[in-house]
Design an enzyme around this catalytic site. Structure first.
Site, PDB file in Angstrom:
ATOM      1  N   GLY A   1       0.764  -1.240   0.000  1.00 23.34           N
ATOM      2  CA  GLY A   1       0.000   0.000   0.000  1.00 23.34           C
ATOM      3  C   GLY A   1       0.794   1.289   0.000  1.00 23.34           C
TER       4      GLY A   1
ATOM      5  N   GLU B   1       4.252   3.958   6.104  1.00 26.05           N
ATOM      6  CA  GLU B   1       3.014   3.167   5.978  1.00 26.05           C
ATOM      7  C   GLU B   1       1.972   3.947   5.187  1.00 26.05           C
ATOM      8  OE1 GLU B   1       1.392   0.667   5.838  1.00 26.05           O
ATOM      9  OE2 GLU B   1       1.175  -0.503   7.654  1.00 26.05           O
TER      10      GLU B   1
ATOM     11  N   ASP C   1      -4.564   2.125  10.998  1.00 21.24           N
ATOM     12  CA  ASP C   1      -5.993   2.009  11.282  1.00 21.24           C
ATOM     13  C   ASP C   1      -6.145   1.691  12.774  1.00 21.24           C
ATOM     14  OD1 ASP C   1      -8.667   0.923  11.470  1.00 21.24           O
ATOM     15  OD2 ASP C   1      -8.700   0.769   9.301  1.00 21.24           O
TER      16      ASP C   1
ATOM     17  N   LYS D   1      -6.481   6.858  11.149  1.00 23.81           N
ATOM     18  CA  LYS D   1      -7.898   6.927  11.509  1.00 23.81           C
ATOM     19  C   LYS D   1      -7.940   7.004  13.033  1.00 23.81           C
ATOM     20  CE  LYS D   1      -9.793   4.172   7.673  1.00 23.81           C
ATOM     21  NZ  LYS D   1     -10.337   2.836   7.293  1.00 23.81           N
TER      22      LYS D   1
ATOM     23  N   PHE E   1     -13.720   3.284   4.968  1.00 23.91           N
ATOM     24  CA  PHE E   1     -12.745   2.680   4.062  1.00 23.91           C
ATOM     25  C   PHE E   1     -12.378   3.632   2.924  1.00 23.91           C
ATOM     26  CE2 PHE E   1     -10.886  -0.387   1.165  1.00 23.91           C
ATOM     27  CZ  PHE E   1     -10.171  -1.177   2.048  1.00 23.91           C
ATOM     28  N   VAL E   2     -11.090   3.694   2.623  1.00 20.65           N
ATOM     29  CA  VAL E   2     -10.613   4.565   1.549  1.00 20.65           C
ATOM     30  C   VAL E   2      -9.789   3.770   0.534  1.00 20.65           C
ATOM     31  CG1 VAL E   2     -10.633   6.734   2.841  1.00 20.65           C
ATOM     32  CG2 VAL E   2      -8.632   5.241   2.991  1.00 20.65           C
TER      33      VAL E   2
HETATM   34  P1  XMP Z   1      -4.108  -1.761  11.219  1.00 21.42           P
HETATM   35  O1  XMP Z   1      -5.483  -1.935  11.782  1.00 21.42           O
HETATM   36  O2  XMP Z   1      -3.246  -2.964  11.419  1.00 21.42           O
HETATM   37  O3  XMP Z   1      -4.386  -1.651   9.658  1.00 21.42           O
HETATM   38  O4  XMP Z   1      -3.462  -0.470  11.669  1.00 21.42           O
HETATM   39  C1  XMP Z   1      -3.393  -1.324   8.802  1.00 21.42           C
HETATM   40  C2  XMP Z   1      -3.590  -2.001   7.470  1.00 21.42           C
HETATM   41  O5  XMP Z   1      -4.981  -2.261   7.161  1.00 21.42           O
HETATM   42  C3  XMP Z   1      -5.275  -1.898   5.830  1.00 21.42           C
HETATM   43  N1  XMP Z   1      -6.303  -0.833   5.843  1.00 21.42           N
HETATM   44  C4  XMP Z   1      -6.854  -0.229   4.764  1.00 21.42           C
HETATM   45  N2  XMP Z   1      -6.622  -0.387   3.446  1.00 21.42           N
HETATM   46  N3  XMP Z   1      -8.263   1.263   2.980  1.00 21.42           N
HETATM   47  C5  XMP Z   1      -7.337   0.374   2.561  1.00 21.42           C
HETATM   48  O6  XMP Z   1      -7.150   0.251   1.350  1.00 21.42           O
HETATM   49  C6  XMP Z   1      -8.544   1.473   4.280  1.00 21.42           C
HETATM   50  O7  XMP Z   1      -9.407   2.305   4.603  1.00 21.42           O
HETATM   51  C7  XMP Z   1      -7.791   0.678   5.224  1.00 21.42           C
HETATM   52  N4  XMP Z   1      -7.812   0.636   6.582  1.00 21.42           N
HETATM   53  C8  XMP Z   1      -6.881  -0.300   6.926  1.00 21.42           C
HETATM   54  C9  XMP Z   1      -3.986  -1.422   5.227  1.00 21.42           C
HETATM   55  O8  XMP Z   1      -3.406  -2.491   4.505  1.00 21.42           O
HETATM   56  C10 XMP Z   1      -3.101  -1.072   6.384  1.00 21.42           C
HETATM   57  O9  XMP Z   1      -1.725  -1.295   6.129  1.00 21.42           O
HETATM   58 MG    MG Z   2      -0.622  -1.528   4.275  1.00 18.65          MG
END
Ligand code: XMP
Ligand code: MG
Length: 180
Positions: A49, A103, A107, A135, A157-158
């Site tokens: 990403g 990163e 999230d 977020k 979600f984005v």
């Molecule tokens: P955590 O919860 O581990 O999440 O901090 C991090 C990873 O979750 C994916 N992620 C998203 N990917 N749109 C996306 O395309 C979103 O809104 C989103 N929210 C979380 C992402 O891979 C990130 O590294």
């Molecule tokens: Mg990622």
């Protein structure tokens, strides 16, 4: 303004423009240039990403700096260790280096919470996090604090600018958010 896009079953609407993204990333790069001058930081970008964000951020750096890319894979360790995240392709020597983890989005913070020990275990001089998005209302792991954040967004979600929905949408030049 760009139009809404549909990916599989979901519709996304334009949320942050390419101009706003470029402006915030230029600011972030300038801040890193000031904070890390003479320290030769090593950026570690987490695939997939972050690849577009990392490329734009890295081109904004005018100080000596390196970049390396890792992919994270998680598996269940023993019952005492729980889930373990390992980095695939981490060939760089981190000893005494100033590390900036790059990163796409923090999230809940779970991914970086599990990955940070792997970095600290390699004896870096310092570790910070630069993320394109956070977020804040979704954060569960308080130890995951980004030093540099381009945008704080709502808990929806984005896609776009490197982020995907089920494999699609990474090539959208600006950021889109789930409609409704
Ligand atoms: P955590 O919860 O581990 O999440 O901090 C991090 C990873 O979750 C994916 N992620 C998203 N990917 N749109 C996306 O395309 C979103 O809104 C989103 N929210 C979380 C992402 O891979 C990130 O590294
Ligand atoms: Mg990622």
């Amino acid at each position: 303004m760009a139009q809404e896009v549909t990916i599989h079953d979901k519709t996304f609407v334009p949320y942050i423009t390419t101009e706003e993204i470029a402006e915030r990333i230029a600011d972030m790069a300038a801040q890193i240039n000031a904070d890390y001058a003479g320290r030769n930081p090593l950026l570690i970008a987490i695939l997939n990403g972050s690849f577009i964000f990392a490329a734009d951020l890295f081109r904004g750096l005018t100080i000596d700096a390196g970049i390396s890319f890792v992919k994270l894979a998680s598996y269940l360790g023993t019952s005492s260790t729980g889930k373990v995240v390992t980095a695939i392709g981490m060939d760089a020597n981190l000893t005494d280096r100033h590390i900036i983890i790059v990163e796409d989005i923090v999230d809940t913070g779970k991914t970086l919470h599990e990955f940070l020990p792997e970095i600290y275990g390699r004896n870096p001089a310092s570790v910070s996090i630069a993320t394109f998005l956070t977020k804040p209302s979704a954060l569960k792991y308080e130890d995951v604090k980004a030093k540099y954040t381009a945008f704080e967004i709502e808990n929806k979600f984005v896609v776009g600018y490197g982020l995907d929905y089920d494999g699609y949408g990474r090539n959208l030049p600006c950021l889109y958010i789930l409609k409704g």
